[in-house]
Design a protein around this motif. Structure first.
Motif, PDB file in Angstrom:
ATOM      1  N   MET A 274      -1.546   6.521  -7.676  1.00 16.19           N
ATOM      2  CA  MET A 274      -1.976   7.838  -8.167  1.00 16.19           C
ATOM      3  C   MET A 274      -2.936   8.499  -7.179  1.00 16.19           C
ATOM      4  SD  MET A 274      -2.541   6.789 -12.144  1.00 16.19           S
ATOM      5  CE  MET A 274      -3.058   8.333 -12.862  1.00 16.19           C
ATOM      6  N   SER A 275      -3.829   7.695  -6.588  1.00 15.12           N
ATOM      7  CA  SER A 275      -4.824   8.283  -5.677  1.00 15.12           C
ATOM      8  C   SER A 275      -4.215   8.642  -4.329  1.00 15.12           C
ATOM      9  CB  SER A 275      -6.001   7.325  -5.474  1.00 15.12           C
ATOM     10  OG  SER A 275      -5.611   6.234  -4.686  1.00 15.12           O
ATOM     11  N   SER A 276      -3.012   8.111  -4.037  1.00 12.78           N
ATOM     12  CA  SER A 276      -2.421   8.422  -2.725  1.00 12.78           C
ATOM     13  C   SER A 276      -1.470   9.611  -2.784  1.00 12.78           C
ATOM     14  CB  SER A 276      -1.730   7.187  -2.139  1.00 12.78           C
ATOM     15  OG  SER A 276      -0.736   6.728  -3.015  1.00 12.78           O
ATOM     16  N   GLN A 277      -1.330  10.246  -3.968  1.00 13.20           N
ATOM     17  CA  GLN A 277      -0.550  11.490  -4.032  1.00 13.20           C
ATOM     18  C   GLN A 277      -1.296  12.532  -3.177  1.00 13.20           C
ATOM     19  OE1 GLN A 277      -0.961  14.740  -5.368  1.00 13.20           O
ATOM     20  NE2 GLN A 277       1.183  15.228  -4.974  1.00 13.20           N
ATOM     21  N   GLU A 278      -0.558  13.272  -2.394  1.00 18.91           N
ATOM     22  CA  GLU A 278      -1.160  14.138  -1.371  1.00 18.91           C
ATOM     23  C   GLU A 278      -2.296  15.037  -1.888  1.00 18.91           C
ATOM     24  OE1 GLU A 278       1.057  17.525   0.169  1.00 18.91           O
ATOM     25  OE2 GLU A 278       0.917  16.609   2.157  1.00 18.91           O
TER      26      GLU A 278
ATOM     27  N   PRO B   2      -0.553   1.068  -1.589  1.00 16.35           N
ATOM     28  CA  PRO B   2       0.566   2.010  -1.604  1.00 16.35           C
ATOM     29  C   PRO B   2       0.308   3.191  -0.670  1.00 16.35           C
ATOM     30  CG  PRO B   2       0.007   1.349  -3.825  1.00 16.35           C
ATOM     31  CD  PRO B   2      -1.056   0.778  -2.938  1.00 16.35           C
ATOM     32  N   GLY B   3       1.339   3.585   0.071  1.00 21.29           N
ATOM     33  CA  GLY B   3       1.192   4.673   1.038  1.00 21.29           C
ATOM     34  C   GLY B   3       1.216   6.044   0.377  1.00 21.29           C
ATOM     35  N   GLY B   4       1.036   7.082   1.207  1.00 22.31           N
ATOM     36  CA  GLY B   4       0.959   8.446   0.696  1.00 22.31           C
ATOM     37  C   GLY B   4       2.315   8.982   0.237  1.00 22.31           C
ATOM     38  N   TRP B   5       2.304   9.937  -0.678  1.00 21.22           N
ATOM     39  CA  TRP B   5       3.523  10.570  -1.176  1.00 21.22           C
ATOM     40  C   TRP B   5       3.200  11.957  -1.719  1.00 21.22           C
ATOM     41  CZ3 TRP B   5       3.919  11.382  -6.624  1.00 21.22           C
ATOM     42  CH2 TRP B   5       2.914  10.760  -7.388  1.00 21.22           C
ATOM     43  N   VAL B   6       4.257  12.753  -1.911  1.00 21.79           N
ATOM     44  CA  VAL B   6       4.039  14.121  -2.393  1.00 21.79           C
ATOM     45  C   VAL B   6       4.527  14.276  -3.835  1.00 21.79           C
ATOM     46  CG1 VAL B   6       4.518  16.574  -2.001  1.00 21.79           C
ATOM     47  CG2 VAL B   6       4.191  15.043  -0.051  1.00 21.79           C
ATOM     48  N   SER B   7       5.833  14.053  -4.075  1.00 18.06           N
ATOM     49  CA  SER B   7       6.318  14.239  -5.454  1.00 18.06           C
ATOM     50  C   SER B   7       7.128  13.055  -5.982  1.00 18.06           C
ATOM     51  CB  SER B   7       7.158  15.517  -5.543  1.00 18.06           C
ATOM     52  OG  SER B   7       8.234  15.419  -4.642  1.00 18.06           O
ATOM     53  N   ASN B   8       7.506  12.148  -5.083  1.00 17.62           N
ATOM     54  CA  ASN B   8       8.266  10.982  -5.536  1.00 17.62           C
ATOM     55  C   ASN B   8       7.582   9.692  -5.057  1.00 17.62           C
ATOM     56  OD1 ASN B   8      10.137   9.087  -6.276  1.00 17.62           O
ATOM     57  ND2 ASN B   8      11.717   9.742  -4.825  1.00 17.62           N
ATOM     58  N   PRO B   9       6.958   8.956  -5.966  1.00 23.22           N
ATOM     59  CA  PRO B   9       6.189   7.781  -5.535  1.00 23.22           C
ATOM     60  C   PRO B   9       7.035   6.553  -5.209  1.00 23.22           C
ATOM     61  CG  PRO B   9       6.052   8.032  -7.909  1.00 23.22           C
ATOM     62  CD  PRO B   9       6.869   9.186  -7.415  1.00 23.22           C
ATOM     63  N   ILE B  10       8.304   6.569  -5.608  1.00 28.43           N
ATOM     64  CA  ILE B  10       9.116   5.344  -5.486  1.00 28.43           C
ATOM     65  C   ILE B  10       9.236   4.853  -4.028  1.00 28.43           C
ATOM     66  CG2 ILE B  10      11.328   4.216  -6.093  1.00 28.43           C
ATOM     67  CD1 ILE B  10       9.712   5.144  -8.551  1.00 28.43           C
ATOM     68  N   PRO B  11       9.613   5.733  -3.072  1.00 25.36           N
ATOM     69  CA  PRO B  11       9.715   5.224  -1.688  1.00 25.36           C
ATOM     70  C   PRO B  11       8.387   4.666  -1.169  1.00 25.36           C
ATOM     71  CG  PRO B  11      10.722   7.401  -1.867  1.00 25.36           C
ATOM     72  CD  PRO B  11      10.023   7.148  -3.155  1.00 25.36           C
ATOM     73  N   ALA B  12       7.271   5.356  -1.516  1.00 24.48           N
ATOM     74  CA  ALA B  12       5.954   4.878  -1.048  1.00 24.48           C
ATOM     75  C   ALA B  12       5.667   3.496  -1.607  1.00 24.48           C
ATOM     76  CB  ALA B  12       4.870   5.861  -1.485  1.00 24.48           C
ATOM     77  N   LEU B  13       6.049   3.297  -2.870  1.00 19.09           N
ATOM     78  CA  LEU B  13       5.777   2.011  -3.515  1.00 19.09           C
ATOM     79  C   LEU B  13       6.661   0.906  -2.938  1.00 19.09           C
ATOM     80  CD1 LEU B  13       4.131   0.650  -5.759  1.00 19.09           C
ATOM     81  CD2 LEU B  13       6.001   1.123  -7.322  1.00 19.09           C
ATOM     82  N   THR B  14       7.948   1.165  -2.805  1.00 17.29           N
ATOM     83  CA  THR B  14       8.861   0.116  -2.323  1.00 17.29           C
ATOM     84  C   THR B  14       8.526  -0.268  -0.878  1.00 17.29           C
ATOM     85  OG1 THR B  14      10.436   1.887  -1.911  1.00 17.29           O
ATOM     86  CG2 THR B  14      10.821   0.553  -3.844  1.00 17.29           C
ATOM     87  N   LYS B  15       8.129   0.747  -0.086  1.00 16.93           N
ATOM     88  CA  LYS B  15       7.789   0.479   1.305  1.00 16.93           C
ATOM     89  C   LYS B  15       6.534  -0.404   1.399  1.00 16.93           C
ATOM     90  CE  LYS B  15       7.241   3.004   5.590  1.00 16.93           C
ATOM     91  NZ  LYS B  15       6.773   4.255   6.150  1.00 16.93           N
ATOM     92  N   SER B  16       5.595  -0.205   0.467  1.00 17.16           N
ATOM     93  CA  SER B  16       4.331  -0.953   0.551  1.00 17.16           C
ATOM     94  C   SER B  16       4.361  -2.278  -0.208  1.00 17.16           C
ATOM     95  CB  SER B  16       3.181  -0.118  -0.011  1.00 17.16           C
ATOM     96  OG  SER B  16       3.416   1.223   0.023  1.00 17.16           O
TER      97      SER B  16
END
Lengths: 78, 501
Positions: free
Chosen positions: B129-133, B69-83
């Motif tokens: 969780m670990s990819s939150q900024e 999963p890619g990096g994200w700041v406050s909303n993990p959904i786009p990072a998850l769907t993209k990955s």
């Protein structure tokens, strides 16, 4: 399942739900807020500008390791 | 009667290795399966990479299909769907490889597959969780969150029965370690020449052995394996060294997770404190960088702390850490030999025979070291080998072994009760061991860094630093070079202040 077992099971699920809610709040509200504080922001921006991932477990997890490969090459050239 | 130093052997989570022969029974053995899975993944990745990489600058063909999963700041959904597509392939590969291993062991593949879906989903959440900024920049690695998620489930509603057939912690860890072998390129041990050898090769074993001795003789830590895992984690290179050593000395799962938790907490503190200390002491970039590289446990945190000083400190720190990273091959092998020869032997019996040592020896370590040697040979002696290994590791296998480790930590969490950790906190001995060992590490590494980089090899180091600065300011030669920063002596006025968090 006895009534005591049922109650315990309910309590266990409630505890898990409580913990999950805590995590969601921490990750979507608390950590983003901490990341906006000036000193933390400065550290994040410095790392980002250098392409550093502080969670890298091994040197191969670092995208930027070509710089270190450069040092190895120079040592070999000497 | 004196207690056996590794009394936990009877209930060890990395169990003693039974006799292995080249037979159907041998093939079913976990260590052999780990070598087959890890080696198989590597061979497949190398074959696929061979045709498309050799003679070109193409990335490995697997790179777009294997990710996290890619990096994200406050909303993990786009990072998850993209990955999602890139997460799917590690899942498919894992379920095929470990499913086949289950079949070979005569276990039900369907039950494993159902359980593995749950374990893998938890691992994906841990990566997310670990990819939150903020979490990422505080060096809070996936291992911690994978453990936490597993612990949350096992200590509340209990680990569901349908997940249990997929809790193959040792197989995941050992397969991941065999794959990691390809990243342990031995020629890189020479990356900093003689001064690097002294800082990384001399100080690391001295601190490892002294800390272990201190834990056994002075603190009298009841579990020798916990002592060894903490000592290696602290003196070598954090989480990866802890995983390799725990598997080599057959440590308990909760000992591994405890040591990692301890290391990550101190890493966050040292990542912030050491650059401040370097500036306060007026150390040069190379001495400060070598000190940081030799003492902070986690590789990513080392680079972040080095970058807080300047580009020369960053490179020196990262290169010293890289040398320490590569030492985990030697450490894992040495610890495995020491364990089966001295720790596991009957204190009242004779010295064990070679056959006895071989019987107990964790065979996967041979796979780990063997893969490391083969990868080094390919990298050094095959035309285009260095590019092939580098592209294969960066484009495919690093991601795969990270997934294997993450899944393993989820399993550890799912198999551990909070009460299991209470015994380690009682009396505070393991924490004291870490603090004393790290203090020794800080003093010895500083002394050796100063002697090597500041006195004996100061001139040649200065020359290398200048060349490095020239190379960084000429970005055409290195695509991913950091922002140009001229090397300069470190002074509070010359560098950006690092504020404690």
């Amino acid at each position: 399942m006895s009534p005591i077992d049922k109650a315990e099971r309910k309590r266990a699920y409630a505890t898990l739900g409580f913990a999950v809610t805590g995590l969601v709040i921490a990750w979507t509200i608390v950590f983003p807020w901490i990341g906006q504080q000036t000193s933390i922001r400065r550290m994040i921006e410095r790392n980002e500008s250098h392409g550093i991932d502080p969670t890298a477990m091994f040197y191969t997890d670092l995208e930027n390791m070509s710089v270190q490969d450069g040092m190895l090459r120079r040592i070999n050239d000497h | 009667m004196p207690q056996h130093p590794n009394d936990a052997a009877a209930s060890n989570d990395f169990p003693p290795t039974p006799e292995v022969s080249i037979s159907a029974r041998g093939l079913r053995h976990e260590d052999i399966l780990a070598i087959l899975i890890g080696g198989g993944v590597l061979v497949l990745a190398l074959i696929c990479g061979w045709a498309s990489i050799l003679g070109t600058e193409n990335p490995h063909p697997w790179k777009p299909y294997f990710g996290k999963p890619g990096g994200w700041v406050s909303n993990p959904i786009p990072a998850l769907t993209k990955s999602l597509p890139a997460i799917l392939m590690p899942f498919v590969l894992s379920i095929v490889a470990f499913g086949a291993a289950q079949k070979l062991q005569g276990k039900c593949v369907k039950r494993f597959a159902v359980g593995f879906v749950g374990v893998f989903v938890l691992a994906a959440i841990a990566f997310l969780m670990s990819s939150q900024e903020t979490v990422k920049h505080f060096n809070l690695e996936f291992a911690l969150w994978a453990l936490l998620l597993g612990l949350m489930i096992s200590n509340t509603i209990g680990t569901p029965n349908w997940m249990r057939p997929a809790l193959l912690t040792e197989l995941f860890v050992k397969s991941g370690l065999v794959i990691l072998g390809a990243e342990v390129l031995l020629h890189r041990l020479l990356a900093l020449g003689l001064p690097g050898i002294f800082v990384a090769w001399l100080v690391t074993p001295v601190v490892l052995i002294s800390t272990y001795w201190f834990g056994q003789r002075i603190l009298k830590i009841p579990s020798a394996s916990l002592n060894m895992v903490i000592s290696a984690d602290m003196s070598v290179c954090g989480v990866s060294a802890a995983i390799a050593t725990a598997a080599s000395c057959k440590a308990k799962k909760e000992e591994l997770s405890f040591a990692i938790g301890l290391s990550l907490i101190f890493t966050v503190i040292m990542m912030v404190a050491l650059p401040i200390a370097v500036k306060a002491m007026g150390l040069s970039s190379t001495v400060g960088g070598a000190w940081i590289g030799g003492t902070i446990d986690s590789t990513g945190a080392v680079v972040a702390a080095g970058a807080a000083l300047d580009s020369v400190a960053e490179e020196t720190a990262a290169t010293v850490k890289m040398i320490q990273n590569i030492l985990i091959g030697v450490t894992a092998f040495g610890v495995a030999v020491y364990w089966v020869t001295f720790v596991e032997r009957d204190p009242n019996g004779d010295r064990p025979q070679i056959s006895e040592i071989w019987k107990r020896f964790p065979k996967f370590v041979l796979g780990f070291v063997g893969v490391s040697i083969v990868a080094t040979l390919i990298s050094q002696y095959v035309d285009g080998g260095e590019d092939l290994i580098s592209a294969t590791v960066n484009g495919a296998t690093t991601t795969i072994r990270s997934w294997f480790f993450c899944v393993a930590f989820v399993c550890i969490g799912l198999q551990t009760r909070f009460a299991d950790y209470a015994q380690y906190l009682r009396g505070g001995k393991p924490v004291l061991l870490y603090v004393c060992g790290q203090s020794l590490n800080l003093v010895l590494t500083l002394a050796m860094s100063y002697l090597m980089f500041g006195v004996l090899f100061a001139e040649s180091v200065e020359k290398l630093s200048q060349e490095q600065a020239t190379e960084i300011t000429a970005p055409a030669s290195i695509d991913t070079a950091p922002q140009p920063i001229a090397p300069q002596p470190i002074s509070p006025a010359a560098t950006e202040p690092v504020e404690p968090q």
